[in-house]
Design an enzyme around this catalytic site. Structure first.
Site, short mmCIF file in Angstrom:
data_model
loop_
_atom_site.label_atom_id
_atom_site.label_comp_id
_atom_site.label_asym_id
_atom_site.label_seq_id
_atom_site.Cartn_x
_atom_site.Cartn_y
_atom_site.Cartn_z
N LYS A 74 0.84 -1.20 0.00
CA LYS A 74 0.00 0.00 0.00
C LYS A 74 0.87 1.24 0.00
O LYS A 74 1.86 1.32 0.72
CB LYS A 74 -0.93 0.01 1.22
CG LYS A 74 -1.88 1.19 1.28
CD LYS A 74 -2.83 1.07 2.45
CE LYS A 74 -3.71 2.31 2.60
NZ LYS A 74 -4.53 2.57 1.41
N GLN B 187 0.70 5.86 -0.79
CA GLN B 187 -0.15 7.02 -0.53
C GLN B 187 -1.35 7.07 -1.47
O GLN B 187 -2.46 7.41 -1.08
CB GLN B 187 0.67 8.31 -0.68
CG GLN B 187 -0.12 9.58 -0.33
CD GLN B 187 0.72 10.83 -0.45
OE1 GLN B 187 1.89 10.77 -0.82
NE2 GLN B 187 0.13 11.96 -0.16
N ASP C 35 14.32 6.47 -5.05
CA ASP C 35 13.77 5.97 -3.79
C ASP C 35 14.31 4.57 -3.49
O ASP C 35 13.56 3.64 -3.18
CB ASP C 35 12.25 5.96 -3.83
CG ASP C 35 11.63 5.86 -2.43
OD1 ASP C 35 12.35 6.16 -1.45
OD2 ASP C 35 10.45 5.49 -2.32
#
EC number: 2.7.11.34
Length: 302
Positions: free
Chosen positions: A31, A33, A150
Protein backbone atom coordinates in the site's frame (compact mmCIF):
# COMPACT_ATOMS: atom_id res chain seq x y z
CA UNK A 1 6.69 -18.04 -26.48
CA UNK A 2 6.77 -18.02 -22.70
CA UNK A 3 4.02 -16.87 -20.36
CA UNK A 4 5.62 -13.50 -19.77
CA UNK A 5 5.88 -12.81 -23.50
CA UNK A 6 2.21 -13.65 -23.94
CA UNK A 7 1.11 -10.85 -21.66
CA UNK A 8 3.91 -8.46 -22.49
CA UNK A 9 3.16 -8.57 -26.23
CA UNK A 10 -0.60 -8.34 -25.64
CA UNK A 11 -1.25 -11.36 -27.83
CA UNK A 12 -4.34 -12.26 -25.85
CA UNK A 13 -6.19 -10.09 -25.00
CA UNK A 14 -5.24 -6.95 -26.94
CA UNK A 15 -4.34 -3.92 -24.80
CA UNK A 16 -7.63 -2.08 -25.31
CA UNK A 17 -9.51 -5.09 -23.90
CA UNK A 18 -7.71 -5.30 -20.57
CA UNK A 19 -9.98 -4.81 -17.55
CA UNK A 20 -10.13 -5.74 -13.88
CA UNK A 21 -12.55 -8.54 -14.79
CA UNK A 22 -9.65 -10.40 -16.40
CA UNK A 23 -7.80 -10.67 -13.09
CA UNK A 24 -8.61 -12.67 -9.97
CA UNK A 25 -7.51 -10.56 -7.00
CA UNK A 26 -6.06 -12.88 -4.34
CA UNK A 27 -4.65 -10.63 -1.60
CA UNK A 28 -3.21 -7.20 -0.89
CA UNK A 29 0.58 -7.21 -0.73
CA UNK A 30 1.39 -3.50 -0.50
CA UNK A 31 0.00 0.00 0.00
CA UNK A 32 1.20 3.51 -0.87
CA UNK A 33 -0.15 7.02 -0.53
CA UNK A 34 -2.18 6.79 -3.72
CA UNK A 35 -2.00 3.10 -4.53
CA UNK A 36 -2.54 -0.48 -3.44
CA UNK A 37 -0.75 -3.54 -4.77
CA UNK A 38 -2.44 -6.94 -5.05
CA UNK A 39 -1.34 -10.43 -5.92
CA UNK A 40 -3.53 -11.39 -8.85
CA UNK A 41 -4.08 -14.30 -11.22
CA UNK A 42 -4.50 -13.64 -14.94
CA UNK A 43 -7.56 -15.50 -16.23
CA UNK A 44 -6.35 -15.89 -19.81
CA UNK A 45 -2.88 -17.24 -19.04
CA UNK A 46 -1.37 -19.22 -16.17
CA UNK A 47 0.50 -16.32 -14.61
CA UNK A 48 0.46 -14.55 -11.25
CA UNK A 49 1.22 -10.84 -11.32
CA UNK A 50 1.40 -7.81 -9.05
CA UNK A 51 -1.52 -5.52 -9.85
CA UNK A 52 -0.90 -1.94 -8.77
CA UNK A 53 -4.14 0.04 -8.54
CA UNK A 54 -3.69 3.81 -8.48
CA UNK A 55 -6.52 6.20 -7.59
CA UNK A 56 -5.95 8.57 -10.50
CA UNK A 57 -8.86 10.92 -9.89
CA UNK A 58 -8.15 11.23 -6.19
CA UNK A 59 -4.84 12.82 -7.06
CA UNK A 60 -5.82 16.45 -7.22
CA UNK A 61 -2.21 17.45 -7.66
CA UNK A 62 -1.27 17.48 -11.33
CA UNK A 63 2.33 16.54 -10.58
CA UNK A 64 1.23 13.39 -8.74
CA UNK A 65 -0.77 12.30 -11.80
CA UNK A 66 2.17 12.98 -14.06
CA UNK A 67 4.45 10.95 -11.80
CA UNK A 68 2.18 7.93 -12.16
CA UNK A 69 2.14 8.19 -15.94
CA UNK A 70 5.89 8.71 -15.81
CA UNK A 71 6.27 5.42 -13.97
CA UNK A 72 4.65 3.60 -16.88
CA UNK A 73 6.89 5.30 -19.43
CA UNK A 74 9.97 4.44 -17.40
CA UNK A 75 9.06 0.80 -16.99
CA UNK A 76 8.54 0.39 -20.73
CA UNK A 77 12.20 1.21 -21.32
CA UNK A 78 13.63 -1.23 -18.79
CA UNK A 79 14.39 -4.84 -19.63
CA UNK A 80 16.70 -6.46 -17.10
CA UNK A 81 16.50 -9.58 -14.96
CA UNK A 82 17.08 -7.52 -11.80
CA UNK A 83 14.38 -4.92 -12.48
CA UNK A 84 10.67 -5.59 -11.87
CA UNK A 85 9.16 -6.08 -15.31
CA UNK A 86 6.32 -4.03 -16.71
CA UNK A 87 3.59 -5.99 -18.46
CA UNK A 88 0.66 -3.69 -19.14
CA UNK A 89 -1.45 -0.77 -17.96
CA UNK A 90 -5.09 0.20 -18.30
CA UNK A 91 -7.73 2.45 -16.74
CA UNK A 92 -10.77 0.81 -15.19
CA UNK A 93 -13.25 2.09 -12.61
CA UNK A 94 -11.51 5.48 -12.41
CA UNK A 95 -8.25 3.76 -11.50
CA UNK A 96 -4.96 3.46 -13.29
CA UNK A 97 -3.93 -0.19 -13.12
CA UNK A 98 -0.36 -1.32 -13.73
CA UNK A 99 0.41 -5.01 -14.23
CA UNK A 100 3.86 -5.91 -12.93
CA UNK A 101 6.09 -8.91 -12.44
CA UNK A 102 5.44 -10.58 -9.08
CA UNK A 103 8.35 -11.14 -6.70
CA UNK A 104 7.02 -13.84 -4.39
CA UNK A 105 9.52 -14.10 -1.54
CA UNK A 106 9.35 -10.56 -0.16
CA UNK A 107 11.84 -7.73 0.02
CA UNK A 108 15.18 -6.73 1.49
CA UNK A 109 13.60 -5.06 4.53
CA UNK A 110 11.98 -8.35 5.48
CA UNK A 111 15.32 -10.14 5.21
CA UNK A 112 17.02 -7.52 7.38
CA UNK A 113 14.28 -7.78 10.01
CA UNK A 114 14.61 -11.59 9.96
CA UNK A 115 18.32 -11.44 10.79
CA UNK A 116 17.84 -8.68 13.35
CA UNK A 117 15.10 -10.61 15.13
CA UNK A 118 17.33 -13.67 15.24
CA UNK A 119 20.23 -11.68 16.67
CA UNK A 120 22.46 -12.53 13.71
CA UNK A 121 24.37 -10.43 11.20
CA UNK A 122 24.01 -11.11 7.49
CA UNK A 123 27.16 -12.94 6.29
CA UNK A 124 29.22 -10.78 3.96
CA UNK A 125 29.03 -13.46 1.28
CA UNK A 126 25.23 -13.12 1.34
CA UNK A 127 25.43 -9.33 1.29
CA UNK A 128 27.46 -9.33 -1.91
CA UNK A 129 25.23 -11.99 -3.48
CA UNK A 130 22.27 -9.64 -3.27
CA UNK A 131 24.04 -6.31 -3.55
CA UNK A 132 25.72 -7.18 -6.86
CA UNK A 133 22.29 -7.80 -8.36
CA UNK A 134 21.09 -4.42 -7.12
CA UNK A 135 24.19 -2.81 -8.64
CA UNK A 136 23.42 -4.48 -11.98
CA UNK A 137 19.85 -3.19 -11.87
CA UNK A 138 21.00 0.33 -11.07
CA UNK A 139 23.63 0.26 -13.83
CA UNK A 140 20.91 -0.75 -16.31
CA UNK A 141 18.61 2.05 -15.16
CA UNK A 142 21.32 4.69 -15.30
CA UNK A 143 22.39 3.51 -18.75
CA UNK A 144 18.84 4.36 -19.84
CA UNK A 145 19.13 7.80 -18.21
CA UNK A 146 16.63 6.75 -15.56
CA UNK A 147 17.10 7.61 -11.92
CA UNK A 148 15.25 5.64 -9.25
CA UNK A 149 15.16 8.27 -6.46
CA UNK A 150 13.77 5.97 -3.79
CA UNK A 151 16.25 3.11 -3.30
CA UNK A 152 15.62 1.46 0.06
CA UNK A 153 15.29 -2.13 1.35
CA UNK A 154 11.50 -2.15 0.94
CA UNK A 155 11.88 -1.45 -2.79
CA UNK A 156 14.42 -4.23 -3.36
CA UNK A 157 12.35 -7.36 -3.91
CA UNK A 158 13.66 -10.92 -3.73
CA UNK A 159 12.18 -13.92 -5.55
CA UNK A 160 11.94 -17.44 -4.19
CA UNK A 161 15.04 -18.28 -6.25
CA UNK A 162 17.10 -15.52 -4.63
CA UNK A 163 16.90 -13.14 -7.58
CA UNK A 164 16.88 -9.45 -6.67
CA UNK A 165 14.31 -7.25 -8.40
CA UNK A 166 14.54 -3.47 -8.03
CA UNK A 167 11.04 -2.03 -8.16
CA UNK A 168 8.64 0.76 -7.23
CA UNK A 169 9.68 3.36 -9.74
CA UNK A 170 6.82 5.70 -8.87
CA UNK A 171 9.34 8.38 -7.94
CA UNK A 172 11.58 7.74 -10.93
CA UNK A 173 12.49 10.48 -13.35
CA UNK A 174 13.64 10.30 -16.95
CA UNK A 175 16.71 12.45 -17.56
CA UNK A 176 17.25 13.66 -21.09
CA UNK A 177 20.82 14.25 -22.18
CA UNK A 178 20.30 17.98 -21.58
CA UNK A 179 19.08 17.52 -18.01
CA UNK A 180 21.68 17.83 -15.26
CA UNK A 181 19.56 18.05 -12.12
CA UNK A 182 16.02 17.72 -10.82
CA UNK A 183 14.38 19.83 -8.14
CA UNK A 184 11.72 18.03 -6.11
CA UNK A 185 11.80 16.76 -2.54
CA UNK A 186 10.72 13.13 -2.80
CA UNK A 187 11.94 9.86 -1.36
CA UNK A 188 12.49 8.26 2.03
CA UNK A 189 14.26 10.53 4.59
CA UNK A 190 16.62 7.83 5.94
CA UNK A 191 18.01 7.32 2.44
CA UNK A 192 17.88 10.88 1.11
CA UNK A 193 21.15 12.53 0.14
CA UNK A 194 22.21 15.92 1.53
CA UNK A 195 21.56 17.66 -1.79
CA UNK A 196 18.01 16.34 -1.86
CA UNK A 197 17.30 17.48 1.69
CA UNK A 198 18.69 20.92 0.88
CA UNK A 199 16.69 20.94 -2.37
CA UNK A 200 19.79 22.19 -4.14
CA UNK A 201 19.29 19.97 -7.18
CA UNK A 202 20.61 16.46 -7.66
CA UNK A 203 21.50 13.94 -10.32
CA UNK A 204 22.33 10.25 -10.57
CA UNK A 205 24.81 10.46 -7.68
CA UNK A 206 21.85 10.67 -5.27
CA UNK A 207 21.02 7.06 -6.16
CA UNK A 208 24.59 6.15 -5.21
CA UNK A 209 24.13 7.75 -1.78
CA UNK A 210 20.97 5.70 -1.20
CA UNK A 211 22.73 2.58 -2.47
CA UNK A 212 25.53 3.15 0.05
CA UNK A 213 22.95 3.56 2.82
CA UNK A 214 21.34 0.28 1.78
CA UNK A 215 24.68 -1.55 1.76
CA UNK A 216 25.38 -0.19 5.24
CA UNK A 217 21.98 -1.35 6.47
CA UNK A 218 22.56 -4.86 5.13
CA UNK A 219 25.70 -5.00 7.28
CA UNK A 220 24.52 -3.12 10.39
CA UNK A 221 20.83 -4.17 10.20
CA UNK A 222 19.78 -0.55 10.60
CA UNK A 223 20.06 2.69 8.66
CA UNK A 224 23.34 4.58 9.12
CA UNK A 225 21.33 7.58 10.32
CA UNK A 226 18.89 5.75 12.55
CA UNK A 227 18.22 7.06 16.04
CA UNK A 228 15.75 6.05 18.75
CA UNK A 229 14.62 9.58 19.56
CA UNK A 230 15.00 11.56 16.38
CA UNK A 231 12.87 14.17 14.69
CA UNK A 232 13.09 15.17 11.05
CA UNK A 233 15.39 18.11 11.82
CA UNK A 234 17.95 16.03 13.71
CA UNK A 235 17.82 13.33 11.02
CA UNK A 236 18.50 15.88 8.29
CA UNK A 237 21.41 17.32 10.26
CA UNK A 238 22.96 13.86 10.72
CA UNK A 239 22.64 13.26 6.99
CA UNK A 240 24.09 16.63 6.02
CA UNK A 241 27.05 16.07 8.34
CA UNK A 242 27.42 12.37 7.41
CA UNK A 243 27.29 11.33 11.06
CA UNK A 244 26.96 7.57 11.33
CA UNK A 245 28.66 4.76 13.32
CA UNK A 246 31.42 3.00 11.35
CA UNK A 247 30.97 -0.64 10.43
CA UNK A 248 33.15 -2.99 12.54
CA UNK A 249 36.48 -3.67 10.84
CA UNK A 250 36.77 -7.09 12.49
CA UNK A 251 33.56 -8.32 10.86
CA UNK A 252 33.35 -6.75 7.40
CA UNK A 253 35.97 -6.38 4.69
CA UNK A 254 37.86 -3.22 3.86
CA UNK A 255 36.20 -3.26 0.45
CA UNK A 256 32.67 -3.23 1.88
CA UNK A 257 33.44 -0.51 4.40
CA UNK A 258 35.29 1.55 1.81
CA UNK A 259 32.43 1.34 -0.69
CA UNK A 260 29.96 2.50 1.95
CA UNK A 261 32.13 5.47 2.92
CA UNK A 262 32.67 6.46 -0.72
CA UNK A 263 28.95 6.40 -1.49
CA UNK A 264 27.93 8.24 1.68
CA UNK A 265 29.89 11.41 0.98
CA UNK A 266 28.33 14.88 1.37
CA UNK A 267 29.71 16.08 -1.96
CA UNK A 268 27.91 14.26 -4.77
CA UNK A 269 30.77 14.79 -7.24
CA UNK A 270 33.12 12.77 -5.02
CA UNK A 271 30.89 9.68 -4.96
CA UNK A 272 31.80 6.83 -7.30
CA UNK A 273 30.19 6.27 -10.67
CA UNK A 274 27.56 3.55 -10.96
CA UNK A 275 30.00 1.52 -13.05
CA UNK A 276 32.58 1.65 -10.24
CA UNK A 277 30.07 0.40 -7.68
CA UNK A 278 29.16 -2.45 -10.00
CA UNK A 279 32.83 -3.30 -10.55
CA UNK A 280 33.48 -3.55 -6.82
CA UNK A 281 30.31 -5.60 -6.27
CA UNK A 282 31.17 -8.04 -9.08
CA UNK A 283 34.71 -8.44 -7.78
CA UNK A 284 33.62 -9.08 -4.20
CA UNK A 285 30.80 -11.41 -5.19
CA UNK A 286 33.25 -13.46 -7.27
CA UNK A 287 35.67 -13.57 -4.34
CA UNK A 288 33.04 -14.82 -1.90
CA UNK A 289 31.34 -17.20 -4.35
CA UNK A 290 31.91 -20.97 -3.86
CA UNK A 291 33.88 -21.16 -7.10
CA UNK A 292 36.17 -18.33 -6.04
CA UNK A 293 39.65 -18.82 -4.63
CA UNK A 294 39.05 -18.17 -0.94
CA UNK A 295 42.78 -18.20 -0.18
CA UNK A 296 43.36 -15.02 -2.15
CA UNK A 297 42.93 -11.64 -0.49
CA UNK A 298 40.38 -9.51 -2.39
CA UNK A 299 41.83 -6.62 -4.37
CA UNK A 300 41.74 -3.12 -2.91
CA UNK A 301 42.43 -1.38 -6.22
CA UNK A 302 38.91 0.02 -6.34
Amino acid sequence: MDKISNIYNFDDPPPDKLSLELFIIEKKIGKGQFSEVFRAQCTWVDLHVALKKIQVFEMVDQKARQDCLKEIDLLKQLNHVNVIRYYASFIDNNQLNIVLELAEAGDMSRMIKHFKKGGRLIPEKTIWKYFVQLARALAHMHSKRIMHRDIKPANVFITGNGIVKLGDLGLGRFFSSKTTAAHSLVGTPYYMSPERIQESGYNFKSDLWSTGCLLYEMAALQSPFYGDKMNLYSLCKKIENCEYPPLPADIYSTQLRDLVSRCILPEASKRPETSEVLQVAEHMNNYFSPSGDQSTTPSTQF
